[in-house]
Motif scaffolding. Structure first.
Motif, PDB file in Angstrom:
ATOM      1  N   LYS A 135       0.835  -1.210   0.000  1.00  0.00           N
ATOM      2  CA  LYS A 135       0.000   0.000   0.000  1.00  0.00           C
ATOM      3  C   LYS A 135       0.870   1.261   0.000  1.00  0.00           C
ATOM      4  CE  LYS A 135      -4.393  -0.951  -0.069  1.00  0.00           C
ATOM      5  NZ  LYS A 135      -5.198  -0.823   1.129  1.00  0.00           N
ATOM      6  N   THR A 136       1.960   1.237   0.774  1.00  0.00           N
ATOM      7  CA  THR A 136       2.853   2.397   0.824  1.00  0.00           C
ATOM      8  C   THR A 136       3.438   2.696  -0.554  1.00  0.00           C
ATOM      9  OG1 THR A 136       3.451   1.922   3.123  1.00  0.00           O
ATOM     10  CG2 THR A 136       4.938   3.349   1.889  1.00  0.00           C
ATOM     11  N   ILE A 137       3.890   1.646  -1.237  1.00  0.00           N
ATOM     12  CA  ILE A 137       4.484   1.806  -2.572  1.00  0.00           C
ATOM     13  C   ILE A 137       3.454   2.340  -3.558  1.00  0.00           C
ATOM     14  CG2 ILE A 137       5.410   0.520  -4.543  1.00  0.00           C
ATOM     15  CD1 ILE A 137       6.803  -1.316  -2.438  1.00  0.00           C
ATOM     16  N   LEU A 138       2.268   1.752  -3.557  1.00  0.00           N
ATOM     17  CA  LEU A 138       1.221   2.175  -4.497  1.00  0.00           C
ATOM     18  C   LEU A 138       0.782   3.612  -4.232  1.00  0.00           C
ATOM     19  CD1 LEU A 138      -0.939  -1.077  -4.588  1.00  0.00           C
ATOM     20  CD2 LEU A 138       0.629  -0.262  -6.349  1.00  0.00           C
ATOM     21  N   ASN A 139       0.648   3.974  -2.954  1.00  0.00           N
ATOM     22  CA  ASN A 139       0.264   5.349  -2.610  1.00  0.00           C
ATOM     23  C   ASN A 139       1.327   6.344  -3.027  1.00  0.00           C
ATOM     24  OD1 ASN A 139      -2.149   4.533  -1.500  1.00  0.00           O
ATOM     25  ND2 ASN A 139      -1.393   4.470   0.597  1.00  0.00           N
ATOM     26  N   ARG A 140       2.582   5.994  -2.755  1.00  0.00           N
ATOM     27  CA  ARG A 140       3.692   6.885  -3.108  1.00  0.00           C
ATOM     28  C   ARG A 140       3.747   7.139  -4.608  1.00  0.00           C
ATOM     29  NH1 ARG A 140       6.742  10.423  -0.123  1.00  0.00           N
ATOM     30  NH2 ARG A 140       7.130   9.588   1.943  1.00  0.00           N
ATOM     31  N   LEU A 141       3.400   6.106  -5.391  1.00  0.00           N
ATOM     32  CA  LEU A 141       3.465   6.225  -6.851  1.00  0.00           C
ATOM     33  C   LEU A 141       2.109   6.590  -7.449  1.00  0.00           C
ATOM     34  CD1 LEU A 141       5.870   3.236  -7.471  1.00  0.00           C
ATOM     35  CD2 LEU A 141       6.413   5.662  -7.624  1.00  0.00           C
ATOM     36  N   GLN A 142       1.180   7.051  -6.577  1.00  0.00           N
ATOM     37  CA  GLN A 142      -0.107   7.610  -6.993  1.00  0.00           C
ATOM     38  C   GLN A 142      -0.944   6.614  -7.786  1.00  0.00           C
ATOM     39  OE1 GLN A 142       0.864  11.252  -9.015  1.00  0.00           O
ATOM     40  NE2 GLN A 142       2.233  11.899  -7.401  1.00  0.00           N
ATOM     41  N   ILE A 143      -0.989   5.381  -7.278  1.00  0.00           N
ATOM     42  CA  ILE A 143      -1.798   4.328  -7.906  1.00  0.00           C
ATOM     43  C   ILE A 143      -2.880   3.922  -6.913  1.00  0.00           C
ATOM     44  CG2 ILE A 143      -1.786   1.985  -8.854  1.00  0.00           C
ATOM     45  CD1 ILE A 143       1.238   2.500  -9.496  1.00  0.00           C
ATOM     46  N   SER A 144      -4.136   4.189  -7.255  1.00  0.00           N
ATOM     47  CA  SER A 144      -5.218   3.902  -6.309  1.00  0.00           C
ATOM     48  C   SER A 144      -6.406   3.195  -6.957  1.00  0.00           C
ATOM     49  CB  SER A 144      -5.690   5.198  -5.643  1.00  0.00           C
ATOM     50  OG  SER A 144      -6.094   6.139  -6.625  1.00  0.00           O
ATOM     51  N   ASN A 145      -6.662   3.441  -8.235  1.00  0.00           N
ATOM     52  CA  ASN A 145      -7.798   2.820  -8.913  1.00  0.00           C
ATOM     53  C   ASN A 145      -7.337   1.524  -9.582  1.00  0.00           C
ATOM     54  OD1 ASN A 145     -10.092   2.138 -10.292  1.00  0.00           O
ATOM     55  ND2 ASN A 145     -10.083   3.899 -11.662  1.00  0.00           N
ATOM     56  N   PHE A 146      -7.485   0.407  -8.852  1.00  0.00           N
ATOM     57  CA  PHE A 146      -6.945  -0.866  -9.337  1.00  0.00           C
ATOM     58  C   PHE A 146      -7.779  -1.489 -10.454  1.00  0.00           C
ATOM     59  CE2 PHE A 146      -5.651  -0.567  -4.793  1.00  0.00           C
ATOM     60  CZ  PHE A 146      -4.317  -0.313  -5.042  1.00  0.00           C
ATOM     61  N   ASP A 147      -9.000  -0.987 -10.656  1.00  0.00           N
ATOM     62  CA  ASP A 147      -9.839  -1.501 -11.741  1.00  0.00           C
ATOM     63  C   ASP A 147      -9.622  -0.736 -13.042  1.00  0.00           C
ATOM     64  OD1 ASP A 147     -11.050  -3.446 -10.130  1.00  0.00           O
ATOM     65  OD2 ASP A 147     -12.469  -1.969  -9.326  1.00  0.00           O
ATOM     66  N   GLN A 148      -8.770   0.280 -13.007  1.00  0.00           N
ATOM     67  CA  GLN A 148      -8.538   1.097 -14.205  1.00  0.00           C
ATOM     68  C   GLN A 148      -7.868   0.272 -15.299  1.00  0.00           C
ATOM     69  OE1 GLN A 148      -6.401   4.713 -13.431  1.00  0.00           O
ATOM     70  NE2 GLN A 148      -6.586   5.480 -15.517  1.00  0.00           N
ATOM     71  N   LYS A 149      -8.314   0.484 -16.535  1.00  0.00           N
ATOM     72  CA  LYS A 149      -7.737  -0.223 -17.676  1.00  0.00           C
ATOM     73  C   LYS A 149      -6.333   0.304 -17.955  1.00  0.00           C
ATOM     74  CE  LYS A 149     -11.671  -2.366 -18.620  1.00  0.00           C
ATOM     75  NZ  LYS A 149     -11.838  -3.819 -18.427  1.00  0.00           N
ATOM     76  N   ILE A 150      -5.397  -0.604 -18.172  1.00  0.00           N
ATOM     77  CA  ILE A 150      -4.013  -0.196 -18.435  1.00  0.00           C
ATOM     78  C   ILE A 150      -3.921   0.608 -19.726  1.00  0.00           C
ATOM     79  CG2 ILE A 150      -1.725  -1.094 -19.043  1.00  0.00           C
ATOM     80  CD1 ILE A 150      -2.119  -3.278 -16.976  1.00  0.00           C
ATOM     81  N   ASP A 151      -4.753   0.282 -20.715  1.00  0.00           N
ATOM     82  CA  ASP A 151      -4.731   1.013 -21.992  1.00  0.00           C
ATOM     83  C   ASP A 151      -5.071   2.488 -21.821  1.00  0.00           C
ATOM     84  OD1 ASP A 151      -4.042  -1.262 -23.309  1.00  0.00           O
ATOM     85  OD2 ASP A 151      -6.063  -1.714 -24.065  1.00  0.00           O
TER      86      ASP A 151
END
Length: 620
Positions: A135-151
């Protein structure tokens, strides 16, 4: 002993050998930077070591069981749909349990029995700390919407996602190609601490000189298909490289003098070119190669003229700007003066881009005035890059601005001549812009900005995709640039070298003017934080006896709730920042309303969680 190495490796590109019989080894705990000019094969060597593809000659040898984590410049997500699909590895039991746990607590109706089972499994595997680290890594790198399409992700978001996955997997060897691109300064500093904690083995290519100084214990330069080793950081490398090139130049001059005598012998002795003189002939050709000395690198030349500037430049009078109730700039005033060199600081989404758009007239303030002087001529290097049609040639991009360009020394150059100075040879000038590399497009964009002769220059993240040599030339030009300079950059070296003042954005409307560069500001903030911690420690160490005896302790469940809420608050705060940033870049009315409602709901949830956190923290 090397845990990863090459054995007589050779590889070519476009029928040209990048290197042959190359030996390159990594030992456990090494933190190495690979440097060299563009085209020497740095990224290719990283890919060979990461086993992206095999070498044409020789082989890659690694210790049994070693796991390699590789961060490419342009990540490939083929076959993956959402962020969730990429982050949580199917073959990692802990990650799969954490994924199930996150999905459960995010679902509208929580299956308490299933949640209890997964909670027990996570406890049995000692995975709670691992979950917190993820969670710390994802928050630091501003990643929160895990359902978002990579495209749907931008290039910068994809790079951060790829870096997050690598850090989560905790490989034995970190191979990183330009890891600081698209990260803000605070995140880069966090990454430095992470990479230097424990005995991590790191190999990186980066243009960020402070990053190299802070993490590397050794620099290896790839030059003329050979690797030169320098035990020390980047500053030490620059010093020793200068010494090596000086010595090489002396040796080359000696070799040239000897070559003249050998050349006379070669001309006088045609009959001696038999078997008995073969060794001397071979020595002649070796001497000829040595006499060439250090290679003179091609350099970009920046010396365009600057338009005359009058006494009135630009005045901001009580300027305010808000989006859907959120104030980014509140009652800010400043009169720009000749010689101003200003860096903009603040986290992503705090209003820096809004401020630049106000200066250039792209946005109008809600209150106050922006008064631009008659002679002020903006040059705006935008982070987004060049806008071009697929059929545009490189030469057309320049000719669209001007056929002839006036240089600082008074010379007038054609568009083609100027392109040559910027290292675009004729074959590239008539080629398509779409065929250029990312760094070449950035260089072309910079050239277009400068050739308009601006006297008020705005550079938004100019260091992304530029190599260190080009950055050095840009710095030399900007140091002597007589106009106004405003710089937005995650490159702390660039900010420190080129600015004398900071505008610091807090995201809530306050813009603080700080006299000094980023290093001064950082040192002052660290001292302030140290003093605050000292005061807080003193307060905690002297509680009243009554307070100690009456203080309630949290139950296990409450402690777990407290730890969970802290993480949830971090996620909500990040989501609000991201939504606010999206709001700033949206013009469609319906989308603005929808995003604004989402921000309001997130804020309500944040307030609720914060109140509960305060309640629980009373007993910590």
């Amino acid at each position: 002993m090397s845990i990863l190495s090459t054995e007589q490796v050779g590889h070519s590109f476009n029928d040209k050998w990048l290197f042959k019989e190359l030996h390159f080894g990594l030992q456990k705990g090494d933190r190495i930077a690979l440097v060299g000019i563009n085209g020497t094969g740095k990224s290719t060597l990283l890919k060979l070591l990461a086993e992206v593809f095999p070498p044409e000659e020789g082989k890659i040898v690694k210790e049994k069981g070693i796991r390699i984590g590789y961060l490419p410049q342009e990540p490939d997500f083929s076959g993956l749909n959402t962020i969730n699909d990429f982050i949580y590895s199917a073959d990692n039991e802990q990650q799969q349990l954490i994924k199930q746990y996150e999905e459960l607590i995010d679902s509208p109706t929580v299956d308490e029995n299933k949640l209890a089972i997964i909670t027990d499994q996570l406890t049995a595997l000692n995975a709670w700390e691992y979950e917190y680290n993820i969670k710390t890594i994802l928050n630091r790198l501003q990643i929160s919407n895990f359902d978002q399409k990579i495209d749907s992700l931008s290039g910068g978001q994809k790079k951060r996602l790829s870096l997050a996955k690598l850090l989560i997997d905790e490989p034995d060897i970190y191979i990183l190609d330009e890891p600081t691109n698209h990260l803000d300064i605070e995140t880069i500093e966090w990454l430095e601490k992470l990479l230097t904690t424990g005995q991590k083995t790191v190999l990186t290519v980066s243009h960020d000189r402070y990053f190299l100084d802070n993490i590397c214990t050794e620099i290896r330069e790839l030059d003329k298909a050979k690797v030169h080793l320098y035990k020390g950081n980047y500053a030490y490398f620059l010093e020793k490289k200068a010494e090596r090139e000086y010595n090489d130049a002396i040796q080359a001059e000696k070799a040239r003098n000897l070559l003249r005598r050998e050349l006379e012998w070669m001309r006088r002795q045609p009959q001696a070119r038999g078997t008995k003189s073969k060794s001397r002939i071979d020595a002649y050709y070796a001497l000829e190669e040595k006499s060439k000395g250090p290679r003179a690198h091609d350099k970009v030349e920046l010396s365009v003229k600057v338009s005359r500037q009058g006494s009135k430049i630009l005045e901001l009078n009580n300027v305010s700007k808000s989006f859907d109730g959120h104030t980014f700039i509140d009652n800010f005033s400043y009169i720009f003066k000749k010689g101003d060199r200003i860096g903009l600081a603040g986290k992503n989404g705090t209003g820096k881009s809004t401020f630049l758009n106000l200066l250039t007239g792209t946005l109008s303030p809600d209150a106050g005035t922006v008064d631009i002087g008659e002679t002020t001529k903006f040059g705006y290097y935008r982070q987004g890059g060049l806008n071009f049609d697929s059929g545009d040639r490189v030469l057309d991009i320049v000719k669209n601005v001007a056929e002839y360009i006036k240089m600082a020394n008074g010379d007038t150059l054609t568009a083609s001549q100027l392109l040559t100075l910027f290292l675009f040879p004729p074959e590239k000038q008539f080629g398509m812009v779409s065929k250029l590399s990312g760094g070449e497009k950035k260089r072309l964009q910079l050239m277009r900005v400068l050739m308009a002769n601006p006297n008020f220059l705005i550079l938004d993240e100019p260091s992304n995709d530029l190599d260190i040599d080009t950055l050095n030339v840009l710095e030399d030009f900007l140091i002597n640039y007589p106009g106004i300079l405003i710089l937005v950059s995650h490159d702390r070296y660039l900010i420190d070298k080129l600015t004398e003042q900071l505008f610091i954005f807090d995201g809530a409307g306050d813009v603080t003017i700080y006299n000094g560069n980023y290093a001064d500001y950082k040192a002052e903030q660290e001292l302030k934080l140290k003093e605050e911690k000292s005061i807080d420690k003193t307060t905690k160490e002297s509680p009243t006896t009554t307070g100690q005896s009456n203080k309630k302790k949290l139950s296990f469940k409450e402690q777990f709730e407290y730890d969970t809420i802290e993480k949830e608050i971090e996620v909500l705060e990040k989501s609000i920042i991201e939504k606010t940033d999206l709001l700033n870049n949206t013009t469609e009315h319906e989308a603005l309303t929808e995003i604004s409602n989402e921000i309001q709901n997130l804020q309500k949830e944040l307030d609720k969680k914060s109140d509960r956190w305060i309640e629980l923290s009373e007993y910590i």
